[in-house]
Design a protein around this motif. Sequence first.
Motif, PDB file in Angstrom:
ATOM      1  N   LEU A  44     -16.427 -10.749   1.813  1.00  0.00           N
ATOM      2  CA  LEU A  44     -15.508  -9.626   1.975  1.00  0.00           C
ATOM      3  C   LEU A  44     -14.297  -9.902   1.098  1.00  0.00           C
ATOM      4  O   LEU A  44     -13.690 -10.972   1.197  1.00  0.00           O
ATOM      5  CB  LEU A  44     -15.067  -9.496   3.437  1.00  0.00           C
ATOM      6  CG  LEU A  44     -13.890  -8.581   3.738  1.00  0.00           C
ATOM      7  CD1 LEU A  44     -14.293  -7.119   3.558  1.00  0.00           C
ATOM      8  CD2 LEU A  44     -13.399  -8.789   5.150  1.00  0.00           C
ATOM      9  N   THR A  45     -13.972  -8.957   0.222  1.00  0.00           N
ATOM     10  CA  THR A  45     -12.779  -9.064  -0.607  1.00  0.00           C
ATOM     11  C   THR A  45     -11.935  -7.828  -0.362  1.00  0.00           C
ATOM     12  O   THR A  45     -12.452  -6.708  -0.376  1.00  0.00           O
ATOM     13  CB  THR A  45     -13.142  -9.159  -2.110  1.00  0.00           C
ATOM     14  OG1 THR A  45     -14.021 -10.266  -2.297  1.00  0.00           O
ATOM     15  CG2 THR A  45     -11.905  -9.341  -2.966  1.00  0.00           C
ATOM     16  N   ALA A  46     -10.646  -8.026  -0.111  1.00  0.00           N
ATOM     17  CA  ALA A  46      -9.735  -6.913   0.163  1.00  0.00           C
ATOM     18  C   ALA A  46      -8.408  -7.171  -0.541  1.00  0.00           C
ATOM     19  O   ALA A  46      -7.972  -8.312  -0.668  1.00  0.00           O
ATOM     20  CB  ALA A  46      -9.511  -6.757   1.664  1.00  0.00           C
ATOM     21  N   ASP A  47      -7.780  -6.071  -0.982  1.00  0.00           N
ATOM     22  CA  ASP A  47      -6.482  -6.140  -1.644  1.00  0.00           C
ATOM     23  C   ASP A  47      -5.479  -5.275  -0.901  1.00  0.00           C
ATOM     24  O   ASP A  47      -5.827  -4.223  -0.366  1.00  0.00           O
ATOM     25  CB  ASP A  47      -6.568  -5.634  -3.087  1.00  0.00           C
ATOM     26  CG  ASP A  47      -7.383  -6.548  -3.976  1.00  0.00           C
ATOM     27  OD1 ASP A  47      -7.426  -7.770  -3.706  1.00  0.00           O
ATOM     28  OD2 ASP A  47      -7.981  -6.048  -4.951  1.00  0.00           O
ATOM     29  N   ASN A  48      -4.230  -5.715  -0.911  1.00  0.00           N
ATOM     30  CA  ASN A  48      -3.133  -4.933  -0.350  1.00  0.00           C
ATOM     31  C   ASN A  48      -2.080  -4.809  -1.451  1.00  0.00           C
ATOM     32  O   ASN A  48      -1.314  -5.740  -1.701  1.00  0.00           O
ATOM     33  CB  ASN A  48      -2.547  -5.610   0.890  1.00  0.00           C
ATOM     34  CG  ASN A  48      -1.532  -4.756   1.594  1.00  0.00           C
ATOM     35  OD1 ASN A  48      -0.707  -4.109   0.963  1.00  0.00           O
ATOM     36  ND2 ASN A  48      -1.583  -4.759   2.914  1.00  0.00           N
ATOM     37  N   LYS A  52       1.152  -6.965  -2.429  1.00  0.00           N
ATOM     38  CA  LYS A  52       0.752  -7.756  -3.599  1.00  0.00           C
ATOM     39  C   LYS A  52      -0.019  -9.009  -3.172  1.00  0.00           C
ATOM     40  O   LYS A  52       0.307 -10.135  -3.566  1.00  0.00           O
ATOM     41  CB  LYS A  52       1.952  -8.099  -4.456  1.00  0.00           C
ATOM     42  CG  LYS A  52       2.643  -6.860  -5.007  1.00  0.00           C
ATOM     43  CD  LYS A  52       3.626  -7.198  -6.063  1.00  0.00           C
ATOM     44  CE  LYS A  52       4.389  -6.035  -6.640  1.00  0.00           C
ATOM     45  NZ  LYS A  52       3.970  -4.721  -6.482  1.00  0.00           N
ATOM     46  N   ALA A  53      -1.049  -8.772  -2.360  1.00  0.00           N
ATOM     47  CA  ALA A  53      -1.844  -9.876  -1.830  1.00  0.00           C
ATOM     48  C   ALA A  53      -3.318  -9.488  -1.817  1.00  0.00           C
ATOM     49  O   ALA A  53      -3.666  -8.307  -1.808  1.00  0.00           O
ATOM     50  CB  ALA A  53      -1.397 -10.226  -0.414  1.00  0.00           C
ATOM     51  N   GLY A  54      -4.163 -10.493  -1.817  1.00  0.00           N
ATOM     52  CA  GLY A  54      -5.593 -10.281  -1.727  1.00  0.00           C
ATOM     53  C   GLY A  54      -6.212 -11.368  -0.875  1.00  0.00           C
ATOM     54  O   GLY A  54      -5.646 -12.459  -0.720  1.00  0.00           O
ATOM     55  N   VAL A  55      -7.387 -11.074  -0.322  1.00  0.00           N
ATOM     56  CA  VAL A  55      -8.090 -12.052   0.495  1.00  0.00           C
ATOM     57  C   VAL A  55      -9.580 -11.988   0.155  1.00  0.00           C
ATOM     58  O   VAL A  55     -10.123 -10.909  -0.117  1.00  0.00           O
ATOM     59  CB  VAL A  55      -7.857 -11.819   2.010  1.00  0.00           C
ATOM     60  CG1 VAL A  55      -8.434 -10.500   2.470  1.00  0.00           C
ATOM     61  CG2 VAL A  55      -8.418 -12.964   2.837  1.00  0.00           C
TER      62      VAL A  55
END
Length: 88
Positions: A44-48, A52-55
């Motif tokens: 699972l890849t997600a960006d905010n 200015k962050a990603g996981v």
Amino acid sequence: MDLHPYGPGDLGSAVQRLRAALPKHGWKIVEYGPDTSRNKNVQLTADNDAEKAGVHIVRMAKDGPPTPHVDVVSGCYRVPDGQKVEHF
């Protein structure tokens, strides 16, 4: 948002719950599903953009006990002159 599994076989469900919850908190899911490895680990890849962050989270298919692999990335900032960095 909770990634903690309820039991030994629940890590997959925990990642699915996270996938459903992240968009409600400003995150955009950019990738979800099995990777190209022989084990077909779920990732699972997600960006905010606002934060200015990603996981990037990987549920390792052959790990026992089940544990996720988590990478968090954030933007680089320069503290403006005369201001301090807030530590959390």
